[in-house]
Design a protein around this motif. Structure first.
Motif, PDB file in Angstrom:
ATOM      1  N   LYS A   1      32.421  38.983  55.669  1.00 54.65           N
ATOM      2  CA  LYS A   1      32.931  39.071  57.040  1.00 54.65           C
ATOM      3  C   LYS A   1      32.129  40.048  57.882  1.00 54.65           C
ATOM      4  N   ASN A   2      31.839  41.217  57.308  1.00 52.17           N
ATOM      5  CA  ASN A   2      31.147  42.267  58.067  1.00 52.17           C
ATOM      6  C   ASN A   2      29.633  42.251  57.864  1.00 52.17           C
TER       7      ASN A   2
ATOM      8  N   LYS B   1      38.171  41.165  47.206  1.00 46.49           N
ATOM      9  CA  LYS B   1      38.412  41.742  48.522  1.00 46.49           C
ATOM     10  C   LYS B   1      37.114  42.336  49.072  1.00 46.49           C
ATOM     11  N   MET B   2      36.350  43.000  48.198  1.00 47.31           N
ATOM     12  CA  MET B   2      35.066  43.573  48.605  1.00 47.31           C
ATOM     13  C   MET B   2      34.092  42.473  49.011  1.00 47.31           C
TER      14      MET B   2
ATOM     15  N   THR C   1      34.704  50.691  48.331  1.00 47.58           N
ATOM     16  CA  THR C   1      35.654  51.587  48.987  1.00 47.58           C
ATOM     17  C   THR C   1      36.665  52.220  48.039  1.00 47.58           C
TER      18      THR C   1
ATOM     19  N   GLU D   1      40.427  43.602  43.870  1.00 52.01           N
ATOM     20  CA  GLU D   1      39.585  44.450  44.719  1.00 52.01           C
ATOM     21  C   GLU D   1      38.147  43.950  44.782  1.00 52.01           C
TER      22      GLU D   1
ATOM     23  N   GLY E   1      34.899  39.486  50.118  1.00 53.05           N
ATOM     24  CA  GLY E   1      35.378  38.917  51.382  1.00 53.05           C
ATOM     25  C   GLY E   1      35.024  39.794  52.572  1.00 53.05           C
ATOM     26  N   GLN E   2      35.245  41.098  52.435  1.00 50.36           N
ATOM     27  CA  GLN E   2      34.911  42.027  53.521  1.00 50.36           C
ATOM     28  C   GLN E   2      33.398  42.066  53.761  1.00 50.36           C
ATOM     29  N   GLY E   3      32.634  41.954  52.680  1.00 49.29           N
ATOM     30  CA  GLY E   3      31.184  41.973  52.817  1.00 49.29           C
ATOM     31  C   GLY E   3      30.661  40.771  53.575  1.00 49.29           C
TER      32      GLY E   3
ATOM     33  N   PHE F   1      28.085  44.904  52.409  1.00 46.47           N
ATOM     34  CA  PHE F   1      28.924  45.150  51.240  1.00 46.47           C
ATOM     35  C   PHE F   1      29.056  46.651  51.017  1.00 46.47           C
ATOM     36  N   LYS F   2      30.293  47.101  50.859  1.00 43.48           N
ATOM     37  CA  LYS F   2      30.565  48.514  50.685  1.00 43.48           C
ATOM     38  C   LYS F   2      31.680  48.714  49.668  1.00 43.48           C
TER      39      LYS F   2
ATOM     40  N   GLN G   1      36.833  48.634  42.781  1.00 45.30           N
ATOM     41  CA  GLN G   1      35.641  47.891  43.190  1.00 45.30           C
ATOM     42  C   GLN G   1      34.410  48.420  42.463  1.00 45.30           C
TER      43      GLN G   1
END
Length: 274
Positions: A79-80, A72-73, A86, A69, A75-77, A83-84, A90
């Motif tokens: 990409k977007n 994953k956080m 969820t 996780e 990677g999403q941070g 950073f969040k 995390q």
């Protein structure tokens, strides 16, 4: 290093690393009073990896989820571009990182000062007694109910500071961090789990630095069957000790160790008078 020595040291490491009685303090006492030698420095550092294995075994599912996780956080941070957090895994990853900061700072700044205390049986005796009082107070008085979602970064900094102070021989790392968690209102299960998850980066980092020192000082570095035996024994005994501690903490029996530490501390104080 004989097989007998490796087994004895592996058992000792597995018990004292997790039960809140201070492995460092007991090591000094055993060396001073009973003439037991821990063996070469490389062997000592490898035993810490054995107890790291214990933590991975007991908390394996949570550790895997936290690692997955966390990345994953990240990677999403990326990409977007935001950073969040969820989920609780995390958040636990961030809490472990934050909690490791004061531990690292205290360790780096005061390592030499704390190491000098290893030569003082008096200071270790007093530290045993102090640890006993800490365990007794939190076991009797704590009524925390915080879960991961309710933990703050201040909580993790306080617990990380407790872990850093536990570098002092005679102050239990597991006892101090669990006590810190209970003081901050964590429930008993979370206080235990966070204590040992927080130990992973600290113990792993300390072991790597220790091995680096071994290499730089020219100490013996070789893998032997007794060494491997000691590591395996420390891991197995560590798993049993860790699960025992979890059970005792859940049943509010952490204070049992207080009586032992008080008796040991007082005995050592009297011993030094003769």
């Amino acid at each position: 290093m004989t097989y007998f020595q490796a087994i004895i040291l592996g058992i000792f490491q597995g018990i004292s690393e997790f039960l809140p009685i201070s492995s460092s303090g007991h090591l000094v006492v055993l060396q001073r009073i009973f003439g037991i030698k821990e063996g070469n420095l490389f062997f000592t550092e490898m035993l810490h990896f054995g107890t790291l294995i214990s933590i991975f075994v007991v908390f394996f599912n949570d550790i895997i989820k936290i690692i997955v996780e966390f990345f994953k956080m990240i990677g999403q941070g990326i990409k977007n571009k935001k950073f969040k957090i969820t989920n609780i895994y995390q958040k636990m990853a961030i809490l472990i990182i934050v909690g490791s900061i004061p531990t690292a700072i205290i360790g780096l700044l005061f390592q030499d000062t704390f190491e000098k205390l290893y030569s003082s049986l008096l200071s270790i005796s007093v530290a045993f007694i102090i640890t006993g009082f800490i365990l007794w107070i939190v076991d009797k008085k704590s009524r925390g109910h915080k879960k991961v979602k309710n933990m703050s970064y201040v909580d993790s900094l306080v617990i990380g500071t407790f872990q850093g102070i536990a570098i002092i021989p005679g102050i239990s790392r597991s006892g101090s961090t669990i006590a810190g968690g209970l003081f901050r209102g964590l429930d008993r299960n979370l206080a235990t789990e966070y204590s040992f998850l927080l130990a992973l980066p600290a113990t792993f980092g300390a072991a790597l630095l220790g091995i680096k020192d071994v290499v730089e000082t020219g100490s013996e570095v070789y893998f032997s069957l007794p060494l491997i035996t000691g590591v395996i024994i420390s891991a197995i005994v560590g798993i049993v000790s860790l699960r025992l501690l979890i059970k005792l903490l859940q049943n509010k029996k952490l204070h049992y160790f207080s009586y032992y530490l008080w008796a040991l501390g007082i005995f050592l104080l009297i011993y030094q008078l003769f």
